[in-house]
Structures are given as structure tokens and as C-alpha cells.
Design an enzyme around this catalytic site. Structure first.
Site, PDB file in Angstrom:
ATOM      1  N   THR A   1       2.259 -15.002   4.272  1.00  0.00           N
ATOM      2  CA  THR A   1       3.371 -14.504   5.078  1.00  0.00           C
ATOM      3  C   THR A   1       3.853 -13.218   4.418  1.00  0.00           C
ATOM      4  OG1 THR A   1       4.017 -16.682   5.896  1.00  0.00           O
ATOM      5  CG2 THR A   1       5.713 -14.971   5.920  1.00  0.00           C
TER       6      THR A   1
ATOM      7  N   ARG B   1       5.117   5.341   1.158  1.00  0.00           N
ATOM      8  CA  ARG B   1       5.468   6.762   1.253  1.00  0.00           C
ATOM      9  C   ARG B   1       6.182   7.097   2.557  1.00  0.00           C
ATOM     10  NH1 ARG B   1       0.789   9.809  -2.081  1.00  0.00           N
ATOM     11  NH2 ARG B   1       0.419   8.088  -3.501  1.00  0.00           N
TER      12      ARG B   1
ATOM     13  N   GLN C   1      -0.429 -23.105   4.735  1.00  0.00           N
ATOM     14  CA  GLN C   1       0.301 -22.540   5.869  1.00  0.00           C
ATOM     15  C   GLN C   1      -0.634 -21.691   6.719  1.00  0.00           C
ATOM     16  OE1 GLN C   1       3.446 -20.337   3.958  1.00  0.00           O
ATOM     17  NE2 GLN C   1       2.189 -18.535   3.633  1.00  0.00           N
TER      18      GLN C   1
ATOM     19  N   LYS D   1       0.839  -1.204   0.000  1.00  0.00           N
ATOM     20  CA  LYS D   1       0.000   0.000   0.000  1.00  0.00           C
ATOM     21  C   LYS D   1       0.872   1.252   0.000  1.00  0.00           C
ATOM     22  CE  LYS D   1      -3.902   0.155   2.137  1.00  0.00           C
ATOM     23  NZ  LYS D   1      -4.848   0.151   1.031  1.00  0.00           N
TER      24      LYS D   1
ATOM     25  N   THR E   1       0.388   4.077   1.427  1.00  0.00           N
ATOM     26  CA  THR E   1       0.510   4.743   2.735  1.00  0.00           C
ATOM     27  C   THR E   1       1.808   4.333   3.423  1.00  0.00           C
ATOM     28  OG1 THR E   1      -1.889   4.825   2.945  1.00  0.00           O
ATOM     29  CG2 THR E   1      -0.615   5.072   4.979  1.00  0.00           C
ATOM     30  N   TYR E   2       2.119   3.047   3.401  1.00  0.00           N
ATOM     31  CA  TYR E   2       3.372   2.576   3.999  1.00  0.00           C
ATOM     32  C   TYR E   2       4.568   2.916   3.113  1.00  0.00           C
ATOM     33  CZ  TYR E   2       1.252   0.087   7.924  1.00  0.00           C
ATOM     34  OH  TYR E   2       0.605  -0.225   9.094  1.00  0.00           O
TER      35      TYR E   2
ATOM     36  N   GLU F   1       6.508  -9.973   4.382  1.00  0.00           N
ATOM     37  CA  GLU F   1       7.795  -9.407   4.790  1.00  0.00           C
ATOM     38  C   GLU F   1       7.645  -7.898   4.742  1.00  0.00           C
ATOM     39  OE1 GLU F   1      11.614  -7.488   4.351  1.00  0.00           O
ATOM     40  OE2 GLU F   1      10.292  -7.778   2.645  1.00  0.00           O
TER      41      GLU F   1
ATOM     42  N   TYR G   1      -0.373 -25.481  -7.800  1.00  0.00           N
ATOM     43  CA  TYR G   1       0.474 -25.486  -6.603  1.00  0.00           C
ATOM     44  C   TYR G   1       0.070 -26.636  -5.671  1.00  0.00           C
ATOM     45  CZ  TYR G   1       3.316 -23.493  -2.849  1.00  0.00           C
ATOM     46  OH  TYR G   1       4.266 -23.295  -1.879  1.00  0.00           O
TER      47      TYR G   1
END
Length: 185
Positions: free
Chosen positions: A133, A114, A177, A109, A111-112, A135, A167
Site C-alpha cells: 500500500t 522533484r 494484503q 523516486k 522524478t516525483y 501513500e 512478520y
């Protein structure tokens, strides 16, 4: 292969539990947005984190074939602080069940981004299922704040011809997972 719109995402999410839990609208009031958007779905980050803390492990080098789990400090809470120039692993609130003819591509996103906080994802392959998961890298020289149960990234869905081997068929190492999953060989 074509990108799928909101009405298709809603139908597949509800009829086939592709996204669970599923938010039928974009939630934005006072939070980093999550839920259904025009051509994607904004996922949330759960309140469970593994924060990379090299002083707690025996690392001389970060090895994806043999990650030192002692270098990851467990944390649970509504706000996670990632140290400067470090990263954390987290998981999505949502559990995904990808149809055999659908590929998901996930992007961080703005927001992060920037704020110098970058997320990384691999494709959600046809037939894959599980929590994602995530990162989360803090590329800044200052601590970075991550808000649990709020938006972290957007998934775009592409429908194509069904592959010969999914998969699930090849029994991928990250199939089904739950929680945060460290690298596997």
C-alpha cells in the site's frame, strides 16, 4: 546486514517469487522507470487509487485508529489526479514475498520528489507478503498527476541473520494484503 545487488535480486525473485510480476531489466523508454536496477527494484503503482476527499466524509480530524473510509473516493484509471495539499492511497503492481532473512526498505523516486510528490512506505519485514500500500502526498498548491503502471518507488533489499519471529509468525495485521489496505488496529 548487507544491501543486495541485481544478480541476487533476480535469483531470489525468480526462484522464490519474491517479486511477482518481475521485470528483469530497467524499463525507461517513455515511462517513469521500473524494474531491476543495480541495487534495488523499482516498483510500479497500479491503476487503483483511494483519493482523500474530506468533503465526502464526516471527518473533523484524521484518525489513524478510525479512518473514515467515506473520505476516500475510489478511482481507477491510467492517470490519477491528486488534489492540492492532499494525498491518495494506491497499491503496487508487484506482489512481494519477503524471505525470513530479508528486509526491504522502499524510497520514493526522484522524478516525483522533484515535482513535490512524496511517497511514504514502511519496511517490508522478514516474512511479510502482499501488495504494497502506497501513500502518495501532493505537497504542492496545484493538482498532481500520477501515472499508473509506471515506476513510483525503489525497494532496497538487505539480507541478515534470520530473526526468531518473522512478520508471518506473529500474524501481522497486513499479512497477505491485496488491493489497497486502509489503516488497521
Amino acid at each position: 546486514m548487507s544491501i543486495k545487488p541485481d544478480h541476487w535480486i533476480r535469483r531470489i525473485a525468480l526462484e522464490h517469487k519474491m517479486i511477482d510480476p518481475f521485470e528483469e531489466r530497467l524499463v525507461r523508454e517513455g515511462v517513469i522507470s521500473y524494474g531491476l536496477s543495480s541495487f534495488g527494484y523499482d516498483i510500479r503503482v497500479a491503476d487503483e487509487f483511494l483519493i482523500f476527499t474530506p468533503s465526502t466524509g464526516q471527518l473533523t480530524v484524521v484518525d489513524p485508529k478510525a479512518i473514515d473510509s467515506k473520505a476516500m473516493a475510489r478511482y481507477q484509471g491510467e492517470v490519477c489526479i491528486i488534489p492540492p495539499n492532499s494525498f491518495a492511497l494506491a497499491r503496487s503492481v508487484e506482489y512481494f514475498r519477503m524471505p525470513r532473512n530479508v528486509l526491504g526498505i522502499c524510497l520514493g523516486k526522484s522524478t516525483y520528489a522533484r515535482a513535490g510528490i512524496i511517497t511514504n512506505f514502511t519496511p517490508f519485514e522478514p516474512g511479510w507478503e502482499g501488495h504494497v500500500t502506497i501513500e502518495i502526498s501532493n505537497t504542492t498548491p496545484l493538482p498532481a498527476k500520477i501515472y499508473a503502471n509506471e515506476g513510483i518507488a525503489q525497494v532496497l533489499f538487505f539480507e541478515g541473520e534470520e530473526p526468531e519471529v518473522s512478520y508471518a509468525d506473529r500474524k501481522g495485521k497486513y499479512q497477505a494484503q491485496t488491493g489497497i489496505t486502509l489503516p488497521r488496529l
